[in-house]
Design a protein around this motif. Sequence first.
Motif, PDB file in Angstrom:
ATOM      1  N   HIS A   1       0.809  -1.215   0.000  1.00 42.82           N
ATOM      2  CA  HIS A   1       0.000   0.000   0.000  1.00 42.82           C
ATOM      3  C   HIS A   1       0.842   1.265   0.000  1.00 42.82           C
ATOM      4  O   HIS A   1       0.296   2.367  -0.101  1.00 42.82           O
ATOM      5  CB  HIS A   1      -0.921   0.011   1.222  1.00 42.82           C
ATOM      6  CG  HIS A   1      -1.872  -1.144   1.272  1.00 42.82           C
ATOM      7  ND1 HIS A   1      -2.978  -1.243   0.445  1.00 42.82           N
ATOM      8  CD2 HIS A   1      -1.878  -2.267   2.042  1.00 42.82           C
ATOM      9  CE1 HIS A   1      -3.626  -2.369   0.699  1.00 42.82           C
ATOM     10  NE2 HIS A   1      -2.984  -3.006   1.666  1.00 42.82           N
TER      11      HIS A   1
ATOM     12  N   HIS B   1      -1.552   4.292   0.894  1.00 44.17           N
ATOM     13  CA  HIS B   1      -2.872   4.562   0.305  1.00 44.17           C
ATOM     14  C   HIS B   1      -4.024   3.998   1.126  1.00 44.17           C
ATOM     15  O   HIS B   1      -5.149   4.506   1.040  1.00 44.17           O
ATOM     16  CB  HIS B   1      -2.929   3.985  -1.112  1.00 44.17           C
ATOM     17  CG  HIS B   1      -2.154   4.777  -2.111  1.00 44.17           C
ATOM     18  ND1 HIS B   1      -2.435   6.079  -2.432  1.00 44.17           N
ATOM     19  CD2 HIS B   1      -1.080   4.430  -2.869  1.00 44.17           C
ATOM     20  CE1 HIS B   1      -1.583   6.516  -3.349  1.00 44.17           C
ATOM     21  NE2 HIS B   1      -0.745   5.544  -3.618  1.00 44.17           N
ATOM     22  N   ASP B   2      -3.791   2.973   1.919  1.00 48.76           N
ATOM     23  CA  ASP B   2      -4.887   2.407   2.699  1.00 48.76           C
ATOM     24  C   ASP B   2      -5.179   3.217   3.964  1.00 48.76           C
ATOM     25  O   ASP B   2      -6.163   2.944   4.652  1.00 48.76           O
ATOM     26  CB  ASP B   2      -4.575   0.957   3.081  1.00 48.76           C
ATOM     27  CG  ASP B   2      -3.295   0.815   3.882  1.00 48.76           C
ATOM     28  OD1 ASP B   2      -2.414   1.699   3.778  1.00 48.76           O
ATOM     29  OD2 ASP B   2      -3.157  -0.177   4.618  1.00 48.76           O
TER      30      ASP B   2
ATOM     31  N   ALA C   1      -4.469   6.891   3.887  1.00 51.46           N
ATOM     32  CA  ALA C   1      -4.263   8.294   3.546  1.00 51.46           C
ATOM     33  C   ALA C   1      -5.536   9.126   3.662  1.00 51.46           C
ATOM     34  O   ALA C   1      -6.641   8.665   3.375  1.00 51.46           O
ATOM     35  CB  ALA C   1      -3.725   8.395   2.130  1.00 51.46           C
TER      36      ALA C   1
ATOM     37  N   HIS D   1      -1.919  14.061  -0.465  1.00 56.68           N
ATOM     38  CA  HIS D   1      -1.252  12.762  -0.382  1.00 56.68           C
ATOM     39  C   HIS D   1      -1.097  12.164  -1.773  1.00 56.68           C
ATOM     40  O   HIS D   1      -2.064  12.010  -2.512  1.00 56.68           O
ATOM     41  CB  HIS D   1      -2.058  11.811   0.507  1.00 56.68           C
ATOM     42  CG  HIS D   1      -1.441  10.431   0.619  1.00 56.68           C
ATOM     43  ND1 HIS D   1      -1.720   9.428  -0.284  1.00 56.68           N
ATOM     44  CD2 HIS D   1      -0.573   9.916   1.512  1.00 56.68           C
ATOM     45  CE1 HIS D   1      -1.053   8.338   0.055  1.00 56.68           C
ATOM     46  NE2 HIS D   1      -0.342   8.600   1.138  1.00 56.68           N
ATOM     47  N   ARG D   2       0.160  11.846  -2.137  1.00 56.50           N
ATOM     48  CA  ARG D   2       0.419  11.234  -3.446  1.00 56.50           C
ATOM     49  C   ARG D   2       1.743  10.505  -3.366  1.00 56.50           C
ATOM     50  O   ARG D   2       2.719  11.048  -2.854  1.00 56.50           O
ATOM     51  CB  ARG D   2       0.448  12.298  -4.550  1.00 56.50           C
ATOM     52  CG  ARG D   2       0.576  11.733  -5.955  1.00 56.50           C
ATOM     53  CD  ARG D   2       0.219  12.793  -6.999  1.00 56.50           C
ATOM     54  NE  ARG D   2       1.172  13.862  -7.040  1.00 56.50           N
ATOM     55  CZ  ARG D   2       2.260  13.901  -7.812  1.00 56.50           C
ATOM     56  NH1 ARG D   2       2.526  12.863  -8.612  1.00 56.50           N
ATOM     57  NH2 ARG D   2       3.075  14.927  -7.801  1.00 56.50           N
TER      58      ARG D   2
ATOM     59  N   ARG E   1      -4.991   0.822  -5.864  1.00 62.85           N
ATOM     60  CA  ARG E   1      -3.825   1.661  -5.538  1.00 62.85           C
ATOM     61  C   ARG E   1      -2.780   0.911  -4.711  1.00 62.85           C
ATOM     62  O   ARG E   1      -2.208   1.444  -3.784  1.00 62.85           O
ATOM     63  CB  ARG E   1      -4.253   2.957  -4.830  1.00 62.85           C
ATOM     64  CG  ARG E   1      -5.118   3.869  -5.693  1.00 62.85           C
ATOM     65  CD  ARG E   1      -5.229   5.254  -5.109  1.00 62.85           C
ATOM     66  NE  ARG E   1      -5.805   5.238  -3.763  1.00 62.85           N
ATOM     67  CZ  ARG E   1      -5.899   6.312  -2.989  1.00 62.85           C
ATOM     68  NH1 ARG E   1      -5.430   7.476  -3.387  1.00 62.85           N
ATOM     69  NH2 ARG E   1      -6.455   6.220  -1.799  1.00 62.85           N
TER      70      ARG E   1
END
Length: 237
Positions: free
Chosen positions: A92, A149-150, A152, A157-158, A176
């Motif tokens: 992630h 990503h799990d 965020a 956020h990127r 993602r």
Amino acid sequence: MPTRAEYCVIACAEAWRNDGEVLASPMGPIPSFGARLAKRTFSPELLLTDGEALLVGLDGEPEGWLPYRRHLTMVTGGRRHVMMGASQIDRHGNQNISCIGDWERPARQLLGVRGAPVNTLNNPVSYWIPRHSPRVFVERVDMVSGVGHDRAVGPYHRLPRVVSDLGVFDFATPDRTMRLASVHPGVTVAEVRAATGFALPAGDDVPYTREPTAEELRLIREVIDPEGLREREVPAR
């Protein structure tokens, strides 16, 4: 012929393509060489810093003052793109630089969380990992330092890319999670998967990391890193 280290410099430089006028914060020699190469070629608007209080030009000479309040404004408003390291990273994009083992009694104490949560929540963060192994690319990090990503939240956020000495990874999947975007020449998809501690999606025809141009190679070898420090971080294979 480009070396593995030079492909890594190119892959790191590509992280800042099309970023515009943002502050590049590379951590480590090869990410630093990549940022400087990007500014000299396809990302001329990129801002470089001495890491303390000044904006600097391509020759390292001061171009402007970067007071802490201005740095914080850039950090919290998505105007900085960091390339950090990772002692562990999972599918992630969660990163660990704090400890190995259980938090209550870790087997190893590392750097500590430091600025990783703020970095990942408030501006783009890529990662550079010079030694790709299942101990680094893990199913689940022992502690979350940088946010994946799990977990965020927030508009800035990127996680653009992860670069290792074996290939380039992104998160361009429906959920993602990390996928293999390219392998460096001389590396196979099977090698990358064997060195990764989780199932790694990859397309049917994974490309090679792009070739440096003759001018990029000249800049790397003669201008940016004439002492060859890149080869110490990623030895020739």
